[in-house]
Design a protein around this motif. Structure first.
Motif, mmCIF file in Angstrom:
data_model
loop_
_atom_site.group_PDB
_atom_site.id
_atom_site.type_symbol
_atom_site.label_atom_id
_atom_site.label_comp_id
_atom_site.label_asym_id
_atom_site.label_seq_id
_atom_site.Cartn_x
_atom_site.Cartn_y
_atom_site.Cartn_z
ATOM 1 N N TYR A 79 8.583 4.832 9.148
ATOM 2 C CA TYR A 79 8.448 5.747 8.019
ATOM 3 C C TYR A 79 7.461 6.875 8.304
ATOM 4 O O TYR A 79 6.806 7.392 7.403
ATOM 5 C CB TYR A 79 8.104 4.982 6.734
ATOM 6 C CG TYR A 79 9.190 3.987 6.399
ATOM 7 C CD1 TYR A 79 10.357 4.403 5.771
ATOM 8 C CD2 TYR A 79 9.079 2.653 6.780
ATOM 9 C CE1 TYR A 79 11.387 3.502 5.515
ATOM 10 C CE2 TYR A 79 10.100 1.749 6.533
ATOM 11 C CZ TYR A 79 11.249 2.182 5.895
ATOM 12 O OH TYR A 79 12.267 1.294 5.655
ATOM 13 N N LYS B 297 10.790 10.902 6.765
ATOM 14 C CA LYS B 297 11.801 10.340 5.870
ATOM 15 C C LYS B 297 13.062 11.182 5.782
ATOM 16 O O LYS B 297 14.081 10.717 5.270
ATOM 17 C CB LYS B 297 11.214 10.150 4.462
ATOM 18 C CG LYS B 297 10.037 9.197 4.403
ATOM 19 C CD LYS B 297 9.467 9.120 2.997
ATOM 20 C CE LYS B 297 8.219 8.254 2.947
ATOM 21 N NZ LYS B 297 7.632 8.226 1.584
ATOM 22 N N GLU C 154 11.388 4.006 -0.661
ATOM 23 C CA GLU C 154 9.990 4.327 -0.980
ATOM 24 C C GLU C 154 9.141 3.060 -1.060
ATOM 25 O O GLU C 154 8.004 3.024 -0.568
ATOM 26 C CB GLU C 154 9.914 5.099 -2.295
ATOM 27 C CG GLU C 154 10.391 6.535 -2.221
ATOM 28 C CD GLU C 154 9.492 7.388 -1.341
ATOM 29 O OE1 GLU C 154 8.296 7.079 -1.204
ATOM 30 O OE2 GLU C 154 10.002 8.376 -0.771
ATOM 31 N N ALA C 155 9.691 2.007 -1.682
ATOM 32 C CA ALA C 155 8.954 0.749 -1.808
ATOM 33 C C ALA C 155 8.716 0.124 -0.436
ATOM 34 O O ALA C 155 7.625 -0.405 -0.156
ATOM 35 C CB ALA C 155 9.722 -0.222 -2.709
ATOM 36 N N THR C 156 9.728 0.193 0.414
ATOM 37 C CA THR C 156 9.600 -0.349 1.772
ATOM 38 C C THR C 156 8.566 0.445 2.558
ATOM 39 O O THR C 156 7.705 -0.119 3.244
ATOM 40 C CB THR C 156 10.958 -0.310 2.493
ATOM 41 O OG1 THR C 156 11.932 -1.007 1.702
ATOM 42 C CG2 THR C 156 10.861 -0.962 3.863
ATOM 43 N N ALA C 157 8.646 1.774 2.444
ATOM 44 C CA ALA C 157 7.703 2.633 3.159
ATOM 45 C C ALA C 157 6.267 2.378 2.712
ATOM 46 O O ALA C 157 5.340 2.366 3.532
ATOM 47 C CB ALA C 157 8.066 4.098 2.937
ATOM 48 N N LYS C 158 6.078 2.167 1.423
ATOM 49 C CA LYS C 158 4.731 1.917 0.889
ATOM 50 C C LYS C 158 4.140 0.637 1.475
ATOM 51 O O LYS C 158 2.980 0.606 1.921
ATOM 52 C CB LYS C 158 4.782 1.823 -0.634
ATOM 53 C CG LYS C 158 3.426 1.677 -1.315
ATOM 54 C CD LYS C 158 3.582 1.752 -2.831
ATOM 55 C CE LYS C 158 2.220 1.739 -3.524
ATOM 56 N NZ LYS C 158 1.466 0.503 -3.310
ATOM 57 N N ILE C 159 4.950 -0.417 1.505
ATOM 58 C CA ILE C 159 4.481 -1.692 2.072
ATOM 59 C C ILE C 159 4.150 -1.528 3.554
ATOM 60 O O ILE C 159 3.107 -1.993 4.028
ATOM 61 C CB ILE C 159 5.556 -2.782 1.880
ATOM 62 C CG1 ILE C 159 5.655 -3.172 0.402
ATOM 63 C CG2 ILE C 159 5.244 -4.016 2.735
ATOM 64 C CD1 ILE C 159 6.797 -4.120 0.095
ATOM 65 N N ARG D 24 3.439 1.205 5.311
ATOM 66 C CA ARG D 24 2.277 2.061 5.580
ATOM 67 C C ARG D 24 0.965 1.346 5.241
ATOM 68 O O ARG D 24 -0.043 1.551 5.917
ATOM 69 C CB ARG D 24 2.391 3.365 4.790
ATOM 70 C CG ARG D 24 3.410 4.328 5.391
ATOM 71 C CD ARG D 24 3.255 5.723 4.822
ATOM 72 N NE ARG D 24 4.095 6.680 5.551
ATOM 73 C CZ ARG D 24 3.750 7.934 5.738
ATOM 74 N NH1 ARG D 24 2.579 8.387 5.299
ATOM 75 N NH2 ARG D 24 4.551 8.766 6.385
ATOM 76 N N GLU D 25 1.007 0.511 4.222
ATOM 77 C CA GLU D 25 -0.215 -0.195 3.824
ATOM 78 C C GLU D 25 -0.527 -1.382 4.737
ATOM 79 O O GLU D 25 -1.695 -1.631 5.053
ATOM 80 C CB GLU D 25 -0.089 -0.695 2.379
ATOM 81 C CG GLU D 25 -0.143 0.414 1.336
ATOM 82 C CD GLU D 25 0.051 -0.114 -0.083
ATOM 83 O OE1 GLU D 25 0.335 -1.337 -0.228
ATOM 84 O OE2 GLU D 25 -0.061 0.681 -1.029
ATOM 85 N N TRP E 115 0.862 -0.023 9.371
ATOM 86 C CA TRP E 115 0.177 1.082 10.030
ATOM 87 C C TRP E 115 -1.247 0.734 10.478
ATOM 88 O O TRP E 115 -1.601 1.011 11.620
ATOM 89 C CB TRP E 115 0.173 2.312 9.126
ATOM 90 C CG TRP E 115 1.434 3.130 9.219
ATOM 91 C CD1 TRP E 115 2.704 2.654 9.376
ATOM 92 C CD2 TRP E 115 1.533 4.554 9.154
ATOM 93 N NE1 TRP E 115 3.597 3.687 9.402
ATOM 94 C CE2 TRP E 115 2.916 4.868 9.264
ATOM 95 C CE3 TRP E 115 0.610 5.580 8.989
ATOM 96 C CZ2 TRP E 115 3.376 6.184 9.231
ATOM 97 C CZ3 TRP E 115 1.059 6.894 8.959
ATOM 98 C CH2 TRP E 115 2.429 7.191 9.079
#
Length: 332
Positions: free
Chosen positions: A106, A109, A300-305, A307-308, A311
């Motif tokens: 991610y 996008k 978006e939900a997958t990317a948020k998890i 990245r948190e 990453w």
């Protein structure tokens, strides 16, 4: 005495002529990972034709498809050693874990973002070139492939929900970014070389594959793909690389012509890559795979998890200061 001298002079002349001929006409081996007649194979053939035409046959390129010269991790090492001349393939982090930065899930996008972040003169391209250079490899160009997804050999309920544990094991490339991503969005990552992936799915060792996209799954896994999850796990770029040693043996004129052909190779692919991704998703569907609906909200939900949770681990693993600087420049 005179006869011996004449023989020596004749031998020296023959050797000199042979060396001159080799310098004037070179045939370079180029490896790639896909079967014949796939998009990269056809583009590689066009690149080879452009090089032969531009150099008037002085530089020829012979294509070796389907990892016939070895797994891409092995090929990268052999290009660095000068044992294989060229390749177009994903970067392998086995020799330098910093290559993981190009696989940051991610990172981008959209296709517009990808063209900016991975452009020829971008900070990310400069970083990639420096990492390859440390292995005695020169980057000639790049080939944008696709946004990644997940190939599954069965239907899985709530496959696009990153908060649901699916209990499904996925083959992932031996790169930490992919394993961490799989583990944090409800799957179980199992690192395996690309060469072992098909058999692993076919025999039930794993339930699917992560690390590729529709093009790769159609080319190499369509017989074992029952459903495809276009969750945009990462943006994949392959790099057209050549051994520094081999490149330096070409004269300045042929080096310039090789690089000009490489630029055309890259530019042409950017013009077709988006449509090619959509086409390959439809080819998977025609081959019998169901395309799992994925919403922007789920991405978006997958990317948020990711990245948190993913990453920070990857950044620390490859060197926090170095990696953060690369990412900051890439996303500026």
């Amino acid at each position: 005495m005179k006869t011996s001298l004449i023989k020596k002079l004749a031998l020296a002349a023959a050797i000199s002529a042979s060396v001159t001929t080799m310098a004037e006409a070179a045939t370079l081996k180029l490896s790639h990972v896909r079967p014949q007649e796939t998009a990269i194979d056809m583009d590689a053939k066009r690149f080879a034709a452009d090089v032969a035409e531009a150099t008037q046959g002085k530089v020829k390129i012979k294509i070796y498809p389907a990892s016939s010269l070895g797994d891409y991790t092995v090929v990268q090492e052999r290009v660095g050693l000068g044992a294989i001349d060229m390749a177009v393939q994903p970067p392998a982090s086995s020799a330098d874990k910093r290559f993981q930065v190009v696989y940051m899930p991610y990172l981008v996008k959209t296709w517009d973002d990808a063209e900016k972040v991975f452009a020829k003169d971008s900070p990310m391209r400069q970083t990639v070139a420096e990492l390859y250079a440390a292995q005695n490899i020169k980057v000639l160009g790049a080939w944008p492939v696709y946004f990644g997804g997940i190939s599954l050999n069965k239907e899985i309920e709530n496959a696009a929900d990153p908060a649901v544990m699916k209990g499904a094991k996925l083959r992932v490339p031996p790169i930490k970014t992919f394993q961490l991503t799989a583990d944090n969005i409800g799957f179980i990552g199992s690192p395996l070389p690309f060469s072992e992936a098909f058999t692993a799915v076919q025999t039930g060792v794993v339930d699917g594959v992560m690390g590729s996209g529709a093009e790769g799954y159609y080319a190499s896994f369509r017989d074992v793909t029952k459903s495809y999850l276009p969750i945009n796990t990462h943006f994949e770029m392959w790099y057209l690389i050549i051994s520094d040693e081999i490149f330096s043996e070409l004269d300045d004129e042929n080096q310039a012509k090789l690089m000009a052909a490489a630029e055309k190779f890259e530019t042409s692919r950017w013009a077709t890559a988006r449509a090619d991704q959509a086409k390959n998703e439809q080819l998977l569907a025609k081959a019998g795979a169901s395309i799992v609906p994925v919403t922007d909200a789920q991405i978006e939900a997958t990317a948020k998890i990711v990245r948190e949770k993913v990453w920070p681990e990857v950044i620390n693993d490859i060197g926090a200061d170095w990696a953060q600087d690369v990412l900051d420049k890439a996303l500026r």
